[in-house]
Design an enzyme around this catalytic site. Structure first.
Site, short mmCIF file in Angstrom:
data_model
loop_
_atom_site.label_atom_id
_atom_site.label_comp_id
_atom_site.label_asym_id
_atom_site.label_seq_id
_atom_site.Cartn_x
_atom_site.Cartn_y
_atom_site.Cartn_z
CB CYS A 24 66.25 54.15 2.74
SG CYS A 24 65.32 52.63 2.98
CG HIS A 63 70.40 53.34 3.52
ND1 HIS A 63 69.79 53.12 4.74
CD2 HIS A 63 69.68 52.64 2.60
CE1 HIS A 63 68.74 52.32 4.56
NE2 HIS A 63 68.66 52.01 3.27
CG ASN A 116 67.31 48.94 4.86
OD1 ASN A 116 67.19 50.00 5.46
ND2 ASN A 116 67.11 48.82 3.56
O1 UT7 Z 1 66.86 50.53 1.57
C1 UT7 Z 1 66.38 50.84 0.29
C2 UT7 Z 1 67.24 50.33 -0.71
N1 UT7 Z 1 67.08 48.89 -0.81
C3 UT7 Z 1 68.07 48.21 -1.34
O2 UT7 Z 1 69.08 48.78 -1.62
C4 UT7 Z 1 67.87 46.75 -1.60
C5 UT7 Z 1 68.54 46.43 -2.91
N2 UT7 Z 1 68.43 45.05 -3.29
C6 UT7 Z 1 69.09 44.04 -2.69
O3 UT7 Z 1 69.79 44.28 -1.72
C7 UT7 Z 1 69.02 42.67 -3.30
O4 UT7 Z 1 68.40 42.73 -4.55
C8 UT7 Z 1 68.30 41.64 -2.40
C9 UT7 Z 1 69.12 41.33 -1.18
C10 UT7 Z 1 66.95 42.21 -1.98
C11 UT7 Z 1 68.06 40.34 -3.14
O5 UT7 Z 1 69.28 39.82 -3.64
P1 UT7 Z 1 69.36 39.30 -5.15
O6 UT7 Z 1 70.71 38.77 -5.31
O7 UT7 Z 1 68.94 40.43 -6.03
O8 UT7 Z 1 68.33 38.11 -5.15
P2 UT7 Z 1 66.97 37.92 -5.97
O9 UT7 Z 1 65.88 38.78 -5.40
O10 UT7 Z 1 67.23 38.05 -7.43
O11 UT7 Z 1 66.65 36.42 -5.63
C12 UT7 Z 1 67.54 35.36 -6.01
C13 UT7 Z 1 66.97 34.04 -5.52
C14 UT7 Z 1 65.52 33.82 -5.96
O12 UT7 Z 1 65.37 32.44 -6.23
P3 UT7 Z 1 65.36 31.89 -7.75
O13 UT7 Z 1 64.24 32.61 -8.42
O14 UT7 Z 1 66.70 32.30 -8.32
O15 UT7 Z 1 65.18 30.44 -7.58
C15 UT7 Z 1 64.72 34.17 -4.73
O16 UT7 Z 1 63.50 33.49 -4.69
O17 UT7 Z 1 66.96 34.01 -4.08
C16 UT7 Z 1 65.64 33.67 -3.63
N3 UT7 Z 1 65.42 34.37 -2.35
C17 UT7 Z 1 65.70 33.81 -1.17
N4 UT7 Z 1 66.22 32.62 -0.81
C18 UT7 Z 1 66.39 32.37 0.48
C19 UT7 Z 1 64.92 35.60 -2.15
N5 UT7 Z 1 64.88 35.86 -0.84
C20 UT7 Z 1 65.36 34.78 -0.20
C21 UT7 Z 1 65.56 34.46 1.15
N6 UT7 Z 1 66.09 33.25 1.45
N7 UT7 Z 1 65.28 35.31 2.14
#
Ligand code: UT7
Length: 319
Positions: A113, A246, A276
């Site tokens: 990225c 980004h 992204n």
């Molecule tokens: O480009 C390179 C740089 N990349 C980034 O900057 C990405 C950085 N990270 C992020 O943007 C965020 O961490 C994400 C958007 C990827 C994820 O958001 P989060 O608030 O950190 O969520 P999480 O991964 O901790 O997941 C929270 C919950 C989980 O469920 P439980 O375990 O709390 O029951 C996941 O299973 O959300 C669930 N989850 C989803 N639910 C519905 C994860 N993906 C999805 C989804 N739809 N697509």
């Protein structure tokens, strides 16, 4: 002083646009979750006839047209991508061929990225040291091809696209790239990676990410590198007209702007429309903001990105 001046920009998106609702019909997710956690509403996904090189070529043609210059005047092509058409040759050489350029320097850079920031910094160095007078710098990706469509934690986040800039070496004290700073922290290479490759599995592999940890690093690293870049250019946050970040997550954009005390209205946001697009996201967002009239000649623009590696970087330029 010789500086690298942006003469024109262009961008390209695949024809097919996929909404969150359409994804929610196939995988266990919802428009509400995706919008709330990321700000993404839709993304463009490449069809069979669309590849990293075709998108890169389309964006390049538009950038050359905007700059008012012909393809055969390009001395250097640098293409940032993590999704090349093939393992080799460099996709930049396919763009060279498609543009009908007989001879030039052409190579890819891989910083995921952050790729466009690495590419534009290398181009700036080559132009200022006389390696050439005109560079075509491209960020182009087809991340849809390396996504695990069963992994809802990653597949909803990415899209395909390309952006390009034409940079000229010009005598200028005001215009052009004023400062650029790059970083990498390889000890975190396993936070965001692809689980395949020619030298390990001999497969293309799929993207894997520990999102929460990447998020945490992103806000800190981006705020630091933006401050470092402004200092190197002898500027402060108050001098900035536009930030073109980004486009990974709307929450990262908000948190970074807040940390630096930047007006959120000065941050160009396209993550809602494009998701992204990795190395393509900065030049794509830049081109959108130039073409819709927000970024104007004379504006001070900050570019920034962070991604797999981990890598991160920023550049300050006077457009
Ligand atoms: O480009 C390179 C740089 N990349 C980034 O900057 C990405 C950085 N990270 C992020 O943007 C965020 O961490 C994400 C958007 C990827 C994820 O958001 P989060 O608030 O950190 O969520 P999480 O991964 O901790 O997941 C929270 C919950 C989980 O469920 P439980 O375990 O709390 O029951 C996941 O299973 O959300 C669930 N989850 C989803 N639910 C519905 C994860 N993906 C999805 C989804 N739809 N697509």
């Amino acid at each position: 002083m010789i500086r690298s001046v942006v003469k024109g920009s262009g961008s390209a998106l695949p024809k097919r646009c996929v909404s969150n609702h359409e994804l929610a019909e196939k995988i266990d997710t919802s428009d509400e979750w995706i919008v709330e956690r990321t700000g993404i509403r839709q993304r463009h996904i490449a069809g069979e006839d669309e590849t990293t090189s075709t998108l890169a070529t389309e964006a390049s043609c538009k950038a050359l047209e905007a700059a008012g210059v012909s393809a055969d005047s390009v001395d250097i092509i640098i293409l940032a991508t993590a999704t090349p058409d093939e393992t080799f040759p460099a996709t930049a050489t396919k763009v060279q061929a498609a543009l009908g350029i007989k001879d030039c320097v052409a190579f890819d850079v891989a910083a995921v990225c952050t790729g466009f920031l690495y590419a534009i910094s290398v181009a700036d160095s080559l132009l200022r040291t006389g390696m050439g007078k005109r560079a075509l710098v491209i960020g182009a990706e087809t991340f849809s091809r390396i996504l695990d469509w069963e992994d809802r934690g990653t597949c909803v986040l990415f899209g395909d696209g390309a952006g390009a800039m034409v940079l000229d070496a010009e005598e200028s004290d005001e215009q052009g790239i004023l400062a650029a700073k790059l970083h990498a922290a390889g000890e975190h290479h396993d936070l965001l990676y692809v689980d395949g490759g020619p030298s390990t599995t001999q497969t293309v592999g799929h993207l894997r990410m520990r999102g929460r940890e990447v998020f945490r690093h992103a806000v800190t690293n981006l705020a630091e590198v933006l401050t470092e870049t402004l200092e190197a250019a002898g500027l402060s946050a108050a001098d900035v007209d536009w930030v073109v970040p980004h486009q990974a997550n709307a929450r990262i954009l908000d948190a970074t702007a807040k940390k630096l005390g930047l007006d959120p209205d000065k941050v160009v946001v396209t993550v809602d429309r494009h998701a992204n697009t990795s190395a393509a996201s900065v030049p794509l967002a830049f081109d959108v903001a130039v073409r819709d009239g927000r970024i104007k000649r004379g504006d001070l623009v900050l570019l920034e990105a962070m991604g797999g590696g981990l890598t991160w970087g920023a550049a300050a330029l006077r457009y």
